[in-house]
Design a protein around this motif. Structure first.
Motif, mmCIF file in Angstrom:
data_model
loop_
_atom_site.group_PDB
_atom_site.id
_atom_site.type_symbol
_atom_site.label_atom_id
_atom_site.label_comp_id
_atom_site.label_asym_id
_atom_site.label_seq_id
_atom_site.Cartn_x
_atom_site.Cartn_y
_atom_site.Cartn_z
ATOM 1 N N LYS A 145 3.491 -51.954 27.097
ATOM 2 C CA LYS A 145 4.478 -51.696 28.130
ATOM 3 C C LYS A 145 5.857 -51.602 27.484
ATOM 4 O O LYS A 145 6.083 -52.101 26.374
ATOM 5 C CB LYS A 145 4.492 -52.831 29.163
ATOM 6 N N GLU A 146 6.758 -50.935 28.161
ATOM 7 C CA GLU A 146 8.165 -51.009 27.788
ATOM 8 C C GLU A 146 8.735 -52.227 28.493
ATOM 9 O O GLU A 146 8.662 -52.319 29.720
ATOM 10 C CB GLU A 146 8.903 -49.750 28.214
ATOM 11 N N ILE A 147 9.249 -53.157 27.730
ATOM 12 C CA ILE A 147 9.750 -54.397 28.333
ATOM 13 C C ILE A 147 11.245 -54.541 28.106
ATOM 14 O O ILE A 147 11.797 -54.054 27.123
ATOM 15 C CB ILE A 147 9.020 -55.643 27.787
ATOM 16 N N ASN A 148 11.876 -55.174 29.043
ATOM 17 C CA ASN A 148 13.256 -55.624 28.895
ATOM 18 C C ASN A 148 13.228 -57.110 28.619
ATOM 19 O O ASN A 148 12.448 -57.858 29.228
ATOM 20 C CB ASN A 148 14.062 -55.332 30.154
ATOM 21 N N PHE A 149 14.069 -57.552 27.688
ATOM 22 C CA PHE A 149 14.110 -58.976 27.372
ATOM 23 C C PHE A 149 15.511 -59.368 26.930
ATOM 24 O O PHE A 149 16.324 -58.524 26.553
ATOM 25 C CB PHE A 149 13.077 -59.321 26.283
ATOM 26 N N SER A 150 15.771 -60.656 27.022
ATOM 27 C CA SER A 150 17.056 -61.168 26.557
ATOM 28 C C SER A 150 16.819 -62.047 25.336
ATOM 29 O O SER A 150 15.864 -62.826 25.285
ATOM 30 C CB SER A 150 17.761 -61.967 27.651
ATOM 31 N N LEU A 151 17.671 -61.897 24.359
ATOM 32 C CA LEU A 151 17.622 -62.691 23.135
ATOM 33 C C LEU A 151 18.980 -63.346 22.959
ATOM 34 O O LEU A 151 19.976 -62.677 22.708
ATOM 35 C CB LEU A 151 17.294 -61.798 21.935
ATOM 36 N N ILE A 162 13.312 -66.147 23.646
ATOM 37 C CA ILE A 162 13.205 -64.771 24.120
ATOM 38 C C ILE A 162 12.674 -64.800 25.542
ATOM 39 O O ILE A 162 11.599 -65.337 25.793
ATOM 40 C CB ILE A 162 12.269 -63.950 23.217
ATOM 41 N N LEU A 163 13.399 -64.230 26.457
ATOM 42 C CA LEU A 163 12.998 -64.220 27.860
ATOM 43 C C LEU A 163 12.726 -62.794 28.307
ATOM 44 O O LEU A 163 13.625 -61.947 28.311
ATOM 45 C CB LEU A 163 14.096 -64.840 28.734
ATOM 46 N N VAL A 164 11.472 -62.504 28.660
ATOM 47 C CA VAL A 164 11.105 -61.178 29.163
ATOM 48 C C VAL A 164 11.544 -61.071 30.614
ATOM 49 O O VAL A 164 11.187 -61.907 31.447
ATOM 50 C CB VAL A 164 9.588 -60.940 29.028
ATOM 51 N N THR A 165 12.311 -60.048 30.927
ATOM 52 C CA THR A 165 12.877 -59.913 32.268
ATOM 53 C C THR A 165 12.253 -58.781 33.081
ATOM 54 O O THR A 165 12.518 -58.656 34.274
ATOM 55 C CB THR A 165 14.394 -59.686 32.166
ATOM 56 N N GLY A 166 11.433 -57.941 32.456
ATOM 57 C CA GLY A 166 10.802 -56.862 33.205
ATOM 58 C C GLY A 166 9.906 -56.023 32.318
ATOM 59 O O GLY A 166 10.024 -56.046 31.089
ATOM 60 N N GLU A 167 8.974 -55.319 32.950
ATOM 61 C CA GLU A 167 8.105 -54.410 32.216
ATOM 62 C C GLU A 167 7.854 -53.159 33.046
ATOM 63 O O GLU A 167 7.921 -53.194 34.274
ATOM 64 C CB GLU A 167 6.773 -55.072 31.859
ATOM 65 N N LYS A 168 7.562 -52.046 32.361
ATOM 66 C CA LYS A 168 7.281 -50.782 33.031
ATOM 67 C C LYS A 168 6.544 -49.875 32.056
ATOM 68 O O LYS A 168 6.434 -50.202 30.854
ATOM 69 C CB LYS A 168 8.579 -50.127 33.493
ATOM 70 N N PRO A 169 6.017 -48.751 32.518
ATOM 71 C CA PRO A 169 5.413 -47.786 31.583
ATOM 72 C C PRO A 169 6.442 -47.308 30.561
ATOM 73 O O PRO A 169 7.657 -47.323 30.809
ATOM 74 C CB PRO A 169 4.971 -46.648 32.504
ATOM 75 N N SER A 172 8.411 -62.375 19.206
ATOM 76 C CA SER A 172 7.425 -62.685 20.246
ATOM 77 C C SER A 172 8.025 -63.679 21.223
ATOM 78 O O SER A 172 8.871 -64.497 20.870
ATOM 79 C CB SER A 172 6.144 -63.251 19.634
ATOM 80 N N SER A 173 7.573 -63.581 22.468
ATOM 81 C CA SER A 173 7.982 -64.540 23.492
ATOM 82 C C SER A 173 6.922 -65.632 23.589
ATOM 83 O O SER A 173 5.806 -65.482 23.096
ATOM 84 C CB SER A 173 8.152 -63.844 24.844
ATOM 85 N N LYS A 176 21.554 -61.669 25.027
ATOM 86 C CA LYS A 176 21.778 -60.242 24.841
ATOM 87 C C LYS A 176 20.590 -59.466 25.401
ATOM 88 O O LYS A 176 19.435 -59.778 25.120
ATOM 89 C CB LYS A 176 21.939 -59.927 23.358
ATOM 90 N N SER A 177 20.832 -58.422 26.203
ATOM 91 C CA SER A 177 19.773 -57.630 26.826
ATOM 92 C C SER A 177 19.289 -56.537 25.871
ATOM 93 O O SER A 177 20.102 -55.772 25.339
ATOM 94 C CB SER A 177 20.271 -56.999 28.128
ATOM 95 N N LEU A 178 17.959 -56.472 25.688
ATOM 96 C CA LEU A 178 17.359 -55.515 24.769
ATOM 97 C C LEU A 178 16.096 -54.927 25.395
ATOM 98 O O LEU A 178 15.649 -55.390 26.446
ATOM 99 C CB LEU A 178 17.003 -56.196 23.443
#
Length: 298
Positions: free
Chosen positions: A144-150, A112-119, A177-178, A153-155
């Motif tokens: 946080k609201e996070i973007n991640f790839s599994l 699992i790769l976290v690619t970004g986070e935001k409120p 979990s990452s 696939k972007s989720l």
């Protein structure tokens, strides 16, 4: 006349030596500082991501890799592999020992790769929090609201950061979990600790606290019961500890294990007897917020 160094220094005096200052004196500087917590790449082994924490208020260390920790004496015994007399000579300035060097290790590529986070702004995630009974103002302090790839696939999901920078990841349909996997500790300057299995239990505690009159404490979210044993030195550094673990076989076993380790342990799960966990108890007190049990409350 040459000044003589005392041949005996009390255990208590040795334990009072500032650990952060001592680490600096042998060449170790923190990779990051979060409040009273100083994070280092472990002096005891080779690692890429800082997982060695010193709490400046308690003057105690904890290495989350092997799950070891304690006072400056415990550190020196581990670091220098000397007997107690040798450590006394070191800390009293009678001997000096060099910094050890460990080879760096390469980064691991996570599944699992976290690619970004935001409120948190997603209507789906806001609705999920509401269904779990968590006020947005409390969620925003810890998630946080996070973007991640599994697997490519972007989720997106709610993300709860652990002490090593990894995330516990949840949405209505996904639980994961990452890396790196670790506990999440929150220091608020108290000598009392509350321990939870997952972050929704922590958020439920904070939601219910004004109503039930629970005290303010420091907080430890294990994120997995498999991290309990290695967290024991950190847990037992407090004057009092309350456990808010699940009322299932694994949670009860872990509670029994900790009760056998110290008299400072108190069982907080009596508050939600009859519910599987603290979040289920919270939701049960707010009938209009109940969600389908097809989505596991964790």
């Amino acid at each position: 006349m040459e000044k003589q160094t005392p041949s005996f220094i009390s255990w208590e005096k040795l334990r009072e030596i500032d650990l952060v200052g001592f680490l600096a004196s042998i060449g170790y500087e923190p990779a990051k500082i979060k409040g009273l917590n100083y994070w280092y790449r472990s002096p005891l082994r080779s690692e890429k991501t800082p997982s060695f924490k010193v709490n400046a208020r308690l003057n105690r260390w904890h290495d989350f890799g092997p799950g070891k920790g304690g006072s400056i004496i415990d550190f020196c015994l581990e670091y220098y592999q000397r007997d107690f007399q040798g450590i006394v000579q070191l800390l009293s300035g009678q001997t000096s020992l060099p910094k050890k060097e460990f080879p760096e290790i390469p980064d691991e590529t996570p599944l699992i790769l976290v690619t970004g986070e935001k409120p948190i702004t997603s209507p789906a995630l806001l609705g999920y929090l509401k269904a779990r009974g968590i006020p947005i103002r409390i969620a925003e302090e810890h998630l946080k609201e996070i973007n991640f790839s599994l697997n490519g696939k972007s989720l997106f999901a709610l993300g709860f950061k652990n002490d090593l920078g990894g995330y516990e990841i949840r949405n209505q349909f996904f639980k994961g979990s990452s890396t790196p996997k670790a506990v999440s500790s929150i220091s608020t300057g108290h000598n009392r600790l509350s321990v939870f299995e997952g972050f929704f239990d922590l958020l439920s505690y904070l939601t219910l606290r004004p109503e039930i009159k629970w005290p303010e404490t420091d907080y430890l979210v294990l994120n997995s019961l498999s991290l309990l044993e290695r967290s024991l030195p950190l847990i037992l550094d407090y004057q009092a500890v309350s456990l808010y673990l699940d009322n299932d076989q694994a949670g009860l076993k872990a509670t029994g294990y900790l009760l056998g380790k110290s008299r400072i342990i108190q069982v907080g799960s009596v508050y939600y007897k009859g519910s599987q966990d603290l979040n289920e108890f919270l939701v049960s007190r707010r009938p209009k917020l109940r969600v389908s049990r097809k989505v596991r409350l964790s």
